[in-house]
Design a protein around this motif. Structure first.
Motif, PDB file in Angstrom:
ATOM      1  N   ALA A  82       0.871  -1.246  -0.017  1.00 51.50           N
ATOM      2  CA  ALA A  82       0.260  -0.255   0.065  1.00 51.50           C
ATOM      3  C   ALA A  82       0.949   1.118  -0.044  1.00 51.50           C
ATOM      4  N   TYR A  83       1.954   1.267   0.794  1.00 51.96           N
ATOM      5  CA  TYR A  83       2.688   2.354   0.746  1.00 51.96           C
ATOM      6  C   TYR A  83       3.522   2.675  -0.477  1.00 51.96           C
ATOM      7  N   LEU A  84       4.211   1.811  -1.402  1.00 47.94           N
ATOM      8  CA  LEU A  84       4.616   1.690  -2.480  1.00 47.94           C
ATOM      9  C   LEU A  84       3.626   2.315  -3.565  1.00 47.94           C
ATOM     10  N   ILE A  85       2.345   1.769  -3.342  1.00 50.31           N
ATOM     11  CA  ILE A  85       1.487   2.166  -4.451  1.00 50.31           C
ATOM     12  C   ILE A  85       1.063   3.477  -4.188  1.00 50.31           C
ATOM     13  N   TRP A  86       1.075   4.160  -2.771  1.00 49.39           N
ATOM     14  CA  TRP A  86       0.578   5.311  -2.568  1.00 49.39           C
ATOM     15  C   TRP A  86       1.705   6.354  -3.278  1.00 49.39           C
ATOM     16  N   VAL A  87       3.086   6.011  -2.990  1.00 52.84           N
ATOM     17  CA  VAL A  87       4.073   6.829  -3.255  1.00 52.84           C
ATOM     18  C   VAL A  87       4.130   6.846  -4.867  1.00 52.84           C
ATOM     19  N   GLY A  88       3.604   5.893  -5.517  1.00 58.84           N
ATOM     20  CA  GLY A  88       3.943   5.747  -6.970  1.00 58.84           C
ATOM     21  C   GLY A  88       2.794   6.758  -7.604  1.00 58.84           C
ATOM     22  N   LEU A  89       1.541   6.539  -6.963  1.00 59.12           N
ATOM     23  CA  LEU A  89       0.374   7.182  -7.575  1.00 59.12           C
ATOM     24  C   LEU A  89       0.402   8.810  -7.372  1.00 59.12           C
ATOM     25  N   ARG A  90       1.166   9.098  -6.474  1.00 63.04           N
ATOM     26  CA  ARG A  90       1.474  10.530  -5.957  1.00 63.04           C
ATOM     27  C   ARG A  90       2.389  11.113  -6.927  1.00 63.04           C
ATOM     28  N   MET A  91       3.350  10.242  -7.479  1.00 58.57           N
ATOM     29  CA  MET A  91       4.494  10.779  -8.432  1.00 58.57           C
ATOM     30  C   MET A  91       3.747  10.856  -9.648  1.00 58.57           C
ATOM     31  N   LEU A  92       2.707   9.687 -10.053  1.00 58.39           N
ATOM     32  CA  LEU A  92       2.104   9.709 -11.371  1.00 58.39           C
ATOM     33  C   LEU A  92       1.315  11.041 -11.581  1.00 58.39           C
ATOM     34  N   ILE A 174      22.550  13.510 -13.236  1.00 62.10           N
ATOM     35  CA  ILE A 174      21.277  13.705 -14.104  1.00 62.10           C
ATOM     36  C   ILE A 174      20.501  15.073 -13.713  1.00 62.10           C
ATOM     37  N   HIS A 175      20.682  15.514 -12.478  1.00 64.53           N
ATOM     38  CA  HIS A 175      19.930  16.590 -11.896  1.00 64.53           C
ATOM     39  C   HIS A 175      20.222  17.840 -12.392  1.00 64.53           C
ATOM     40  N   SER A 176      21.384  18.180 -12.996  1.00 61.07           N
ATOM     41  CA  SER A 176      21.837  19.337 -13.614  1.00 61.07           C
ATOM     42  C   SER A 176      20.909  19.432 -14.920  1.00 61.07           C
ATOM     43  N   LEU A 177      20.993  18.273 -15.651  1.00 54.93           N
ATOM     44  CA  LEU A 177      20.081  18.171 -16.929  1.00 54.93           C
ATOM     45  C   LEU A 177      18.515  18.305 -16.735  1.00 54.93           C
ATOM     46  N   LEU A 178      17.929  17.896 -15.567  1.00 54.01           N
ATOM     47  CA  LEU A 178      16.712  17.849 -15.325  1.00 54.01           C
ATOM     48  C   LEU A 178      16.237  19.431 -14.900  1.00 54.01           C
ATOM     49  N   GLN A 179      17.235  20.199 -14.260  1.00 52.11           N
ATOM     50  CA  GLN A 179      16.996  21.536 -14.037  1.00 52.11           C
ATOM     51  C   GLN A 179      16.856  22.561 -15.221  1.00 52.11           C
ATOM     52  N   ARG A 180      17.462  22.012 -16.326  1.00 48.52           N
ATOM     53  CA  ARG A 180      17.560  22.922 -17.512  1.00 48.52           C
ATOM     54  C   ARG A 180      16.555  22.409 -18.565  1.00 48.52           C
ATOM     55  N   ARG A 181      15.790  21.221 -18.090  1.00 53.45           N
ATOM     56  CA  ARG A 181      14.867  20.577 -18.887  1.00 53.45           C
ATOM     57  C   ARG A 181      13.637  20.070 -18.073  1.00 53.45           C
ATOM     58  N   PRO A 182      12.668  21.005 -17.607  1.00 51.14           N
ATOM     59  CA  PRO A 182      11.756  20.556 -16.505  1.00 51.14           C
ATOM     60  C   PRO A 182      10.895  19.459 -17.143  1.00 51.14           C
ATOM     61  N   ARG A 183      10.595  19.378 -18.541  1.00 52.43           N
ATOM     62  CA  ARG A 183       9.694  18.512 -19.091  1.00 52.43           C
ATOM     63  C   ARG A 183      10.357  17.007 -19.009  1.00 52.43           C
ATOM     64  N   VAL A 184      11.466  17.182 -18.935  1.00 53.00           N
ATOM     65  CA  VAL A 184      12.257  15.582 -18.813  1.00 53.00           C
ATOM     66  C   VAL A 184      12.054  15.083 -17.190  1.00 53.00           C
ATOM     67  N   GLY A 185      12.092  16.126 -16.507  1.00 54.64           N
ATOM     68  CA  GLY A 185      11.923  15.838 -14.988  1.00 54.64           C
ATOM     69  C   GLY A 185      10.444  15.333 -14.769  1.00 54.64           C
ATOM     70  N   LEU A 186       9.548  15.796 -15.511  1.00 50.30           N
ATOM     71  CA  LEU A 186       8.189  15.461 -15.406  1.00 50.30           C
ATOM     72  C   LEU A 186       7.846  14.143 -15.921  1.00 50.30           C
ATOM     73  N   TRP A 187       8.492  13.624 -16.816  1.00 48.44           N
ATOM     74  CA  TRP A 187       8.352  12.173 -17.420  1.00 48.44           C
ATOM     75  C   TRP A 187       9.209  11.351 -16.527  1.00 48.44           C
ATOM     76  N   MET A 188      10.241  11.610 -15.939  1.00 49.34           N
ATOM     77  CA  MET A 188      10.979  10.945 -14.810  1.00 49.34           C
ATOM     78  C   MET A 188       9.990  10.425 -13.708  1.00 49.34           C
ATOM     79  N   ASP A 189       9.231  11.631 -13.254  1.00 43.76           N
ATOM     80  CA  ASP A 189       8.171  11.382 -12.252  1.00 43.76           C
ATOM     81  C   ASP A 189       7.279  10.406 -12.577  1.00 43.76           C
ATOM     82  N   ARG A 190       6.984  10.576 -13.944  1.00 44.03           N
ATOM     83  CA  ARG A 190       6.005   9.392 -14.366  1.00 44.03           C
ATOM     84  C   ARG A 190       6.511   7.948 -14.335  1.00 44.03           C
TER      85      ARG A 190
END
Length: 209
Positions: A82-92, A174-190
């Motif tokens: 349940a905890y893993l599913i909750w964290v996963g859904l929140r990121m999605l 990878i963090h510096s790349l994601l700061q320059r390209r926010p949409r990449v970070g969004l897909w990483m969250d997904r």
């Protein structure tokens, strides 16, 4: 006195197990890549704190309850799932614009530590692994076999901490790349959310062995 046997083989097995990709590997890379080195190290410390809990449980015999009690195993399994599913859904469900970084509860090193520890502690398969793996390298007729189990558990944590730190440092690049390209970070969250959700479902479907 401690009854430890074949310690060299034990260390080799630990290294091989740590190098095998799993939930911990993915979680550390995701947190360090998404939020930087400090948050990645928070995840590392949390996961290994969970390993300390499992080591102490194995030494004290608490993990044996999970092996013999279907009820105890099921409760811990479903809590972890349940905890893993909750964290996963929140990121999605994360929302982000090109000019504003993702803002969700659960960000930061403290949250990464807490989540890493909980995902580890609430996984009964990890507890059973410690109970099944460590005793193979300790003579049960030794004077203090519990201390032998403790030394082996801490040794396993030491190798895991080393590899986990490498993962956190690698992910931070990878963090510096994601700061320059926010949409990449969004897909990483997904992607991260989907994988965590998948691990949660897999854990919920696992049976006691």
């Amino acid at each position: 006195m401690l009854g430890i046997q074949h310690f060299d083989a034990f260390l080799l097995a630990c290294i091989a197990l740590n190098l095998t990709p799993g939930l911990d590997t993915f979680y550390i890379l995701a947190r360090s890549g998404r939020e930087g080195r400090a948050v990645g190290m928070g995840a590392v410390l949390g996961i290994n704190a969970g390993c300390v809990v499992h080591t102490l449980a194995a030494v004290l015999g608490i993990s044996a309850i999970l092996m013999t009690s279907v009820w105890a195993f099921s409760v811990l399994k479903y809590l972890g799932a349940a905890y893993l599913i909750w964290v996963g859904l929140r990121m999605l469900m994360t929302r982000q614009t090109a000019r504003q970084p993702t803002e969700t509860r659960g960000r930061g090193a403290a949250a990464a530590f807490r989540q890493g520890m909980l995902t580890n502690v609430l996984n009964p398969k990890v507890a059973l692994f410690y109970l099944a793996f460590l005793p193979q390298f300790v003579d049960r007729h030794a004077t203090h076999p519990q201390l032998g189990l403790l030394v082996l558990g801490l040794s396993f944590i030491g190798t895991g901490m080393t590899w986990s730190t490498v993962l956190a440092l690698a992910g931070s690049h990878i963090h510096s790349l994601l700061q320059r390209r926010p949409r990449v970070g969004l897909w990483m969250d997904r992607v991260c959310g989907g994988v965590l959700l998948g691990f949660g479902v897999k854990l919920a479907l696992q049976r006691q062995s």
